[in-house]
Write a protein that holds these residues in place. Structure first.
Motif: not given
Ligand code: MN
Length: 752
Positions: A665-674, A702-706
């Motif tokens: 029932k609880v949300d956690f913050l998590a990070g993913i990198s792609l 956040h998306f970035e193209t280099t």
């Protein structure tokens, strides 16, 4: 008054001239030899009143240059004639027309080229660039100009003693800067080493003398050692009917010094002070095979160092050098470099490609491609380049100085590239378009960005995309002049297009507001916006740096009021921005401290729980918790480095912690990198999976193209680790996505 030559001097002059005729004998016709004689007579008379600074008759200089051209470069009669006449137009009353009527157009044009390259010893560094450009330009017309110029320089270096000291230093530095690399690139190893040694003699006489003394003092021992070393080789080769010669070559003083300073070692520790060279007589068909047979004989006697085999036979260097190099262990426990090559390879290695031209006659054979390609690439640069000379020189020098690597296309075609070449350099080597649209490559089947540096043996498959645009940052990592050139051109083209489009855009705006399209109004807008020239104005309009509103303001009566508003706006914007600057860590901490029920800790209730910002555990992760004094508990991931450190010091503070059952029932913050390759619809697929399929809310995306590589960072609210893993699994299945990883915190991101 005519100068009286002593008999002695006359004898010397004549003997040097006869030397030339003797060397020409096997290869020149009677007519050709007569032409050489004519050139000598002309030069002799033209220079007869002149002496060099050293006091010797001037004619000895052109005679020596002609001898060098024959000894080191194996050139023919035309070059010998030009060498004899090379200073005539500049220093005597004879004109180019005289030369042309006496010796024909070909000779005259070479002399013209040689005359145009002035000596730069008096000119400042910036003028040296000018000269360098001239040399290269003339060279691209006729390579013989540069070859004779090199010979001229070599003789001037040999006789540098008589020059005043500051001139010696200037000429020496110029030699190291331009002529030695040029000689190297053209494959004249002997000339290159001699030029370097001579330059060092004047630039750093102390070190020069020290090393030359060291070489002399160790000579006897070396001779004995070498004799013992080669005896068994000689015996075996003779037994197998090889016709051969074995010589030992001591490294040049300059390269010994380079090695000592680079590796910070004393003279005694330079292990490859000398090399043994085995030169085999072999017919055309047995060039390669005889080298390998000798290699196997040598390595049967002495054990080779596995990683020191250099096969320049299967893959000759771009300047044509062919040889087999191996390092073997002698009976005295010392490593010795052995070079194995045929007579033909040796002549090329010693005398450069010019020697090769003689072997092959006029038949432009594949082996010449190295120098041909190099000359062609220089021509190309010179032709498309109207940039300033400094840039041009650095472009060309880039190709001159770099060492080489060998890489392959996916089909196995071999390419020679300078050291530190990147995927992008390789792409431009393929074609300008391949480079312009390059987004990355598969190098040995691994995906890499355009900036990836190549190594010898790499197999490369360039990946292009029509969506790719040439980018300015590319210039920071390419290593070849060709790439720099193409990128600069493309950027210039892009700029021109943008300017044109910006101009059109402005016209549209002005028409819309009933403003006349003319210079006065354009200047008014420039004043209003602060752009100093029309090109940057158009560019700014194209880049949307000048909004339409601003153009309207410029031509409206109440523009002043708008301008005021314009000043206030950034301040407002800045205050808005503040909110978004808050870091993830803080947000995460806040979110989790607001949901203290997410953890069940033993039987203790009403306790403050903090999620450690170093590893950000989420429900389902293995955790470890530390009790702080004031009823607070900090929760880390079990394998968090910080937690491991803490456990060692505060073992008694560890409390049992596990996730509650109603975690979902609880949300956690998590990070993913792609990470992956930028492609059409990629972002759409990612957000689709997150929002529609998994119905997850994101905090930040956040998306970035280099350089055509895609990188994404998503901070989202998830229920537990299982949920997160499923989501990540789905994201991994998107085509063009190469890597999906969890981010534990902003700072630690790179460590995982
Ligand atoms: Mn000269």
């Amino acid at each position: 008054m005519e100068y009286q030559r002593s008999d002695e001097e006359f004898k010397l002059i004549l003997s040097r001239y006869k030397e030339i005729q003797r060397k020409l004998r096997p290869r020149a016709t009677k007519e050709q030899k007569m032409e050489v004689r004519k050139a000598f007579t002309l030069a002799f008379n033209a220079h007869k009143d002149m002496r060099r600074r050293s006091g010797e008759p001037y004619i000895l200089h052109p005679l020596e240059v002609a001898n060098i051209v024959l000894d080191h470069m194996n050139l023919g009669t035309t070059s010998v004639i030009c060498a004899l006449l090379h200073d005539i137009v500049e220093d005597t009353d004879y004109t180019l027309q005289d030369i042309e009527s006496l010796f024909g157009e070909e000779v005259a044009s070479i002399i013209d080229g040689l005359t145009k390259i002035d000596d730069v010893s008096d000119t400042p560094m910036s003028r040296q660039f000018e000269t360098f450009k001239k040399i290269l330009l003339t060279m691209s017309k006729d390579a013989r100009v540069i070859l004779i110029k090199l010979a001229d320089r070599l003789h001037n270096m040999r006789t540098l003693d008589s020059m005043p000291q500051e001139k010696q230093l200037k000429i020496a530095s110029e030699t190291l800067y331009m002529y030695a690399p040029l000689a190297h690139r053209l494959g004249f190893y002997n000339i290159k080493s001699e030029l370097e040694d001579l330059a060092m003699k004047y630039q750093d006489p102390g070190s020069y003398n020290y090393i030359s003394d060291c070489i002399k003092n160790t000579e006897k021992d070396r001779e004995i050692f070498i004799e013992q070393f080669i005896a068994p080789i000689r015996e075996q080769l003779t037994a197998r009917d090889f016709k051969f010669e074995i010589v030992s070559r001591t490294k040049s003083i300059y390269s010994i010094w380079q090695k000592m300073t680079k590796k910070k070692i004393p003279f005694d520790e330079v292990y490859d002070l000398f090399a043994i060279r085995i030169i085999i007589e072999a017919d055309d068909e047995h060039q390669k095979s005889s080298c390998w047979s000798v290699y196997s004989i040598v390595t049967d006697i002495y054990k080779p160092k596995a990683d020191r085999l250099r096969d320049w036979i299967s893959m000759p260097k771009a300047n044509g050098y062919q040889s087999l190099h191996t390092t073997v262990m002698s009976n005295k426990g010392k490593w010795v470099e052995v070079q194995i090559r045929t007579r033909q390879m040796d002549t090329i290695a010693e005398n450069g490609f010019a020697a090769h031209w003689v072997y092959k006659g006029n038949d432009k054979h594949t082996d010449e491609q190295g120098v041909e390609a190099w000359l062609a690439s220089i021509k190309e640069i010179l032709q498309n380049n109207e940039n300033n000379t400094g840039e041009l020189v650095s472009n060309v020098k880039m190709n001159l100085f770099n060492k080489e690597i060998f890489v392959f296309t996916s089909k196995g075609d071999e390419h020679t590239m300078p050291e530190n070449s990147t995927v992008l350099d390789f792409a431009y080597e393929m074609s300008a378009d391949t480079g312009n649209y390059c987004i990355g490559a598969k190098v040995n089947n691994k995906l890499v960005p355009p900036s990836h540096i190549l190594k010898t043996g790499d197999q490369i498959e360039v990946i292009t995309s029509q969506k790719q645009r040439v980018q300015e940052e590319w210039l920071t990592f390419v290593a070849t002049a060709k790439a720099v050139d193409n990128i600069t051109n493309a950027l210039g083209q892009q700029r021109k297009e943008k300017i044109a489009q910006g101009k059109e855009q402005l016209k549209t705006y002005l028409k819309k507001y009933n403003v006349d399209v003319n210079k006065i109004n354009r200047d008014k807008l420039m004043m209003f916006t602060g752009y100093k020239d029309k090109e940057s104005l158009y560019l700014a309009i194209y880049n949307r740096q000048i909004p339409e509103l601003k153009i309207k303001q410029c031509f409206s009566k109440i523009s002043i009021a708008y301008r005021l508003l314009d000043w206030i706006k950034p301040a407002v914007k800045w205050m808005w921005g503040m909110k978004n600057i808050l870091t993830i860590d803080n947000a995460l901490r806040r979110k989790l401290t607001h949901n203290p029920q997410s953890l069940l800790l033993g039987n203790v209730h009403e306790i403050k729980q903090t999620i450690a910002p170093c590893c950000n555990p989420v429900a389902g992760d293995q955790v470890i918790a530390f009790a702080l004094n004031n009823n607070e508990i900090v929760v880390h991931r079990a394998n968090c480095a910080e937690a491991v450190k803490l456990s060692a010091r505060y073992g008694d503070k560890i409390v049992k912690a596990k996730w509650r059952a109603e975690e979902n029932k609880v949300d956690f913050l998590a990070g993913i990198s792609l990470k992956g390759f930028d492609s059409k619809g990629l972002v759409h697929s990612i957000t689709g999976i997150i929002h529609q399929d998994f119905q997850v809310n994101c905090r930040t995306i956040h998306f970035e193209t280099t350089e055509g590589l895609f990188e994404g960072k998503i901070i989202l609210y998830i229920q537990n680790v299982e949920h997160l893993n499923k989501l990540m699994e789905r994201l991994r299945s998107i085509p063009n996505i190469e890597k999906v990883e969890r981010i534990y915190s902003d700072e630690n991101e790179n460590k995982h």
